[in-house]
Design an enzyme around this catalytic site. Structure first.
Site, PDB file in Angstrom:
ATOM      1  N   ALA A 129       5.081   0.516  11.893  1.00 46.88           N
ATOM      2  CA  ALA A 129       4.884   1.844  12.479  1.00 46.88           C
ATOM      3  C   ALA A 129       3.397   2.094  12.665  1.00 46.88           C
ATOM      4  O   ALA A 129       2.565   1.624  11.886  1.00 46.88           O
ATOM      5  CB  ALA A 129       5.492   2.924  11.585  1.00 46.88           C
ATOM      6  N   LYS A 179       7.756  -9.048  -0.064  1.00 50.26           N
ATOM      7  CA  LYS A 179       6.950  -8.220   0.849  1.00 50.26           C
ATOM      8  C   LYS A 179       5.465  -8.354   0.509  1.00 50.26           C
ATOM      9  O   LYS A 179       4.616  -8.418   1.406  1.00 50.26           O
ATOM     10  CB  LYS A 179       7.395  -6.760   0.753  1.00 50.26           C
TER      11      LYS A 179
END
Length: 301
Positions: A129, A179
Site C-alpha cells: 500500500a 515476513k
C-alpha cells in the site's frame, strides 16, 4: 467530522495501512475513528481499478479520546513512542489492540504504553500500500492480515465483506519471521540502493540477499519459528518472478528523507542473534549502513 471516540473501533495512524484498514472497516459496515495528531477528514482507497470511500470519524486531540473496544495500531514501529499519549488514551484493560506493524517484537513494543491486562494481538500485514497523498491510499492486489488463531474470529467478523482478508494461524511466530526475512533482506538492500524489488534480479545482489536470509533462518529457528531450509530461495523466486516492481515503504521513506523502521526490520536480526550467540555479520553490515543514512531527527521522531 471530529468527535469524541465512541466505545467502538479506532485506528491509530493515518498512513497507508491505517487508512486502508479504516476504509475496509467502513466497507464492512462499521464506522471507525481514525486517530492521529494530523488526520484527513476522508480516506479513499484505490484498488484493482475500483475506488472505496471510507465513512469515518476523525480524532486528533488526545484529551477528547476515550477507550475503545478495538484499536488497530498502524503507526510505524519507530513512531510508537511518539504516539504513546494518544495510544494510552484510546485503550484500557478491556480493549483489544491489533498491532499492525513490521518486525517480530509487536508485544514488547506496545506493552509499555498500555495498561496491564490489555489484550495485545500481533498482526502480520501483507498489503502493498502507498499513501499517494493524505487521505488517498493505493492498495495492491494482496490485502491480508495474519493473526494468531484465537483472534481470528473477532478480526474476521470486523472485516467481513471488505477487501481485506483475515488469515488466522496456529503458528503466528513462523509467519512473522517469514515476513521479516523478506523485509530485512529485500527491503534492506533496496533501501540502500533506493530501488524497487527488481534490483534482486541481479545475481550478485540476489546472493547478498540469500546470505542475509540464511542468517535470518538460523536466528528465527532459535526463536522457535519453523523456517524451511529453502526459505531464501522461495522468497527470491517470488520477488524475482513478480511483474510488479514493488517499492517497500522503507525505501519510500529513505528516498523522502524520513526516518525509517530500520530497527524493527533490520537491527532486530543482530539483536536477537546476539541473544542466541548466533553471528549475523551480513545483516549487521546492512543494518549499520541503513542506520548511517538516517536523518538527524530520527532519534526524536
Amino acid at each position: 467530522m471530529h468527535s469524541e471516540t465512541p466505545r467502538g473501533l479506532a485506528i491509530l495512524g493515518p498512513g497507508s495501512i491505517g487508512g486502508a484498514v479504516a476504509v475496509a472497516l467502513s466497507q464492512a459496515g462499521r464506522r471507525p475513528t481514525l486517530a492521529a495528531r494530523q488526520a484527513p477528514e476522508q480516506v479513499v482507497v484505490h484498488r484493482s481499478g475500483s475506488t472505496v470511500i471510507g465513512d469515518i470519524d476523525v480524532l486528533v486531540d488526545a484529551d477528547r479520546a476515550s477507550p475503545c473496544d478495538v484499536l488497530f495500531v498502524a503507526v510505524k514501529a519507530h513512531q510508537t513512542a511518539s504516539a504513546s499519549t494518544l495510544l494510552a488514551a484510546l485503550v484500557d484493560d478491556a480493549s483489544t489492540v491489533f498491532i499492525c506493524q513490521n518486525g517480530v517484537e509487536h508485544i514488547e513494543r506496545l506493552a509499555p504504553h498500555v495498561q496491564p491486562g490489555t489484550t495485545l494481538v500481533p498482526v502480520v500485514v501483507d498489503m502493498p500500500a502507498n499513501r499517494a497523498q493524505p487521505g488517498v491510499v493505493e492498495v495492491g492486489n494482496t490485502a491480508q492480515l495474519t493473526v494468531p488463531h484465537q483472534a481470528g474470529e473477532l478480526l474476521s467478523s470486523l472485516l467481513a465483506g471488505s477487501f481485506i482478508t483475515v488469515r488466522p494461524v496456529e503458528d503466528w511466530l513462523t509467519a512473522a519471521w517469514i515476513k521479516l526475512a523478506l523485509n530485512a533482506a529485500v527491503g534492506g538492500i533496496c533501501t540502500l540502493t533506493r530501488t524497487g524489488n527488481h534490483t534482486l534480479r541481479d545475481p550478485e545482489i540476489a546472493s547478498i540477499a540469500q546470505a542475509m536470509m540464511a542468517e535470518i533462518v538460523a536466528v528465527g529457528r532459535a526463536e522457535g519459528a519453523a523456517l524451511p531450509d529453502d526459505l531464501p530461495d522461495q522468497i527470491l523466486s517470488r520477488v524475482q518472478g513478480s511483474d510488479t516492481n514493488t517499492m517497500s515503504s522503507i525505501v519510500r521513506d529513505r528516498i523522502a528523507g524520513r526516518p525509517t523502521e530500520w530497527d524493527a526490520r533490520n537491527a532486530v536480526i543482530g539483536r536477537t542473534g546476539t541473544r542466541h550467540n548466533i553471528p549475523t555479520p551480513v545483516n549487521d553490515l546492512v543494518t549499520a549502513l541503513i542506520s548511517a543514512g538516517e536523518p538527524p531527527t530520527a532519534a526524536n521522531a
